[in-house]
Design an enzyme around this catalytic site. Structure first.
Site, PDB file in Angstrom:
ATOM      1  N   GLU A  79       0.885  -1.422  -0.207  1.00  0.00           N
ATOM      2  CA  GLU A  79      -0.238  -0.136  -0.032  1.00  0.00           C
ATOM      3  C   GLU A  79       0.910   1.138  -0.078  1.00  0.00           C
ATOM      4  OE1 GLU A  79      -3.506   1.770   2.895  1.00  0.00           O
ATOM      5  OE2 GLU A  79      -1.919   0.605   3.829  1.00  0.00           O
ATOM      6  N   LYS A 118      -9.950   1.653  -1.676  1.00  0.00           N
ATOM      7  CA  LYS A 118     -10.064   1.453  -0.202  1.00  0.00           C
ATOM      8  C   LYS A 118     -11.147   1.904   0.379  1.00  0.00           C
ATOM      9  CE  LYS A 118      -7.063   1.219   3.874  1.00  0.00           C
ATOM     10  NZ  LYS A 118      -5.973   2.010   4.574  1.00  0.00           N
ATOM     11  N   CYS A 172      -5.031  -2.983   3.395  1.00  0.00           N
ATOM     12  CA  CYS A 172      -4.517  -2.773   5.082  1.00  0.00           C
ATOM     13  C   CYS A 172      -5.580  -2.757   6.027  1.00  0.00           C
ATOM     14  CB  CYS A 172      -3.874  -1.348   4.729  1.00  0.00           C
ATOM     15  SG  CYS A 172      -2.727  -0.976   6.491  1.00  0.00           S
TER      16      CYS A 172
END
Length: 259
Positions: free
Chosen positions: A40, A111, A146
């Site tokens: 990321e 995300k 994440c």
């Protein structure tokens, strides 16, 4: 299927342009793998919040162009980690990019779960809204990033969409490394899926990174795990194992809630 996770070191003293060149070279070295994964926000640092606006780029920007060429030159499927995307209208998004072996950008994933509570990414970036999967020749990828790892409902949605292998690029802090391993294993066990969790080494804006990229199989067994520094973790996966495990232990069929 051979997969390589590139746990690249993020050094704030290294210019982003130089890191792009270095990342592209590391991708090129993985020619022979089927799938290559980067972490990321490796071009800026996941905790370098004050640099997000300056580092933002459109989907056709310099990072995407460099990674497209790297995927094409290596002949691999490339999950190029994520970038700070300058989306239409000026919004910033934490956006993952996946390229085909011909260098085509075939999937993006914004995300959904932004980290920071009332600061950082949570207030600087716009959240994605849709789970994203990608069928490859040997498996179907489910994309997450994440902090998404803490929200099992996303992974259930990805399984319902056909995912067999989760790819999770991250910039995970060293002080919560135990959670990183625990949550990645939990997502593998509860969904009877492979998990490829690729983190960074180094320090992002003073936040030490966990490293320890890890691959779990559909039974939750560790296939391989990296150390704390820059490293390429290469593993051979058996995509048919997902089907076999799900047939032998059909827990997903007993789901009651969430349908």
């Amino acid at each position: 299927m051979r997969a390589s996770l590139i746990q690249i070191n993020v050094d704030p003293q290294e210019p982003a342009a130089e890191r792009r060149v270095r990342a592209a070279a590391l991708v090129h070295e993985q020619a022979g793998s089927d799938l290559v994964v980067l972490p990321e926000l490796w071009h800026v640092g996941a905790f370098a919040f004050e640099s997000f606006a300056a580092a933002a780029e459109p989907l056709g920007g310099p990072t995407a162009r460099a990674m497209s060429a790297a995927a094409r030159d290596a002949g691999v499927w490339l999950h190029a980690g994520s970038i700070v995307e300058e989306a239409p209208g000026g919004a910033l998004c934490n956006t993952s990019l996946v390229f085909s072996p011909s260098g085509e950008l075939v999937r993006t994933y914004r995300k959904i779960h932004r980290f920071g509570f009332d600061k950082g990414e949570a207030v600087l970036m716009t959240a994605g809204t849709e789970p994203v999967t990608l069928p490859l020749p040997d498996t179907t990828l489910g994309l997450a990033t994440c902090y998404d790892l803490r929200f099992p409902e996303l992974f259930r949605a990805l399984v319902d969409a056909g995912a067999q292998t989760f790819v999770v690029p991250a910039g995970w802090p060293a002080k919560r490394r135990g959670h990183w391993t625990l949550l990645a294993r939990a997502r593998a066990v509860e969904n009877l899926s492979y998990v490829l969790a690729c983190g960074t080494a180094g320090t992002h804006a003073g936040v030490e990174q966990a490293g320890h990229s890890v691959v779990f199989d559909p039974w939750g067994e560790t296939v391989a795990e990296a150390g704390p520094g820059e490293e390429v973790l290469t593993v051979d996966l058996d995509p048919a194992r997902v089907t076999k495990v799900r047939e032998e232990f059909p827990a997903l069929k007993d789901r009651v809630l969430g349908r």
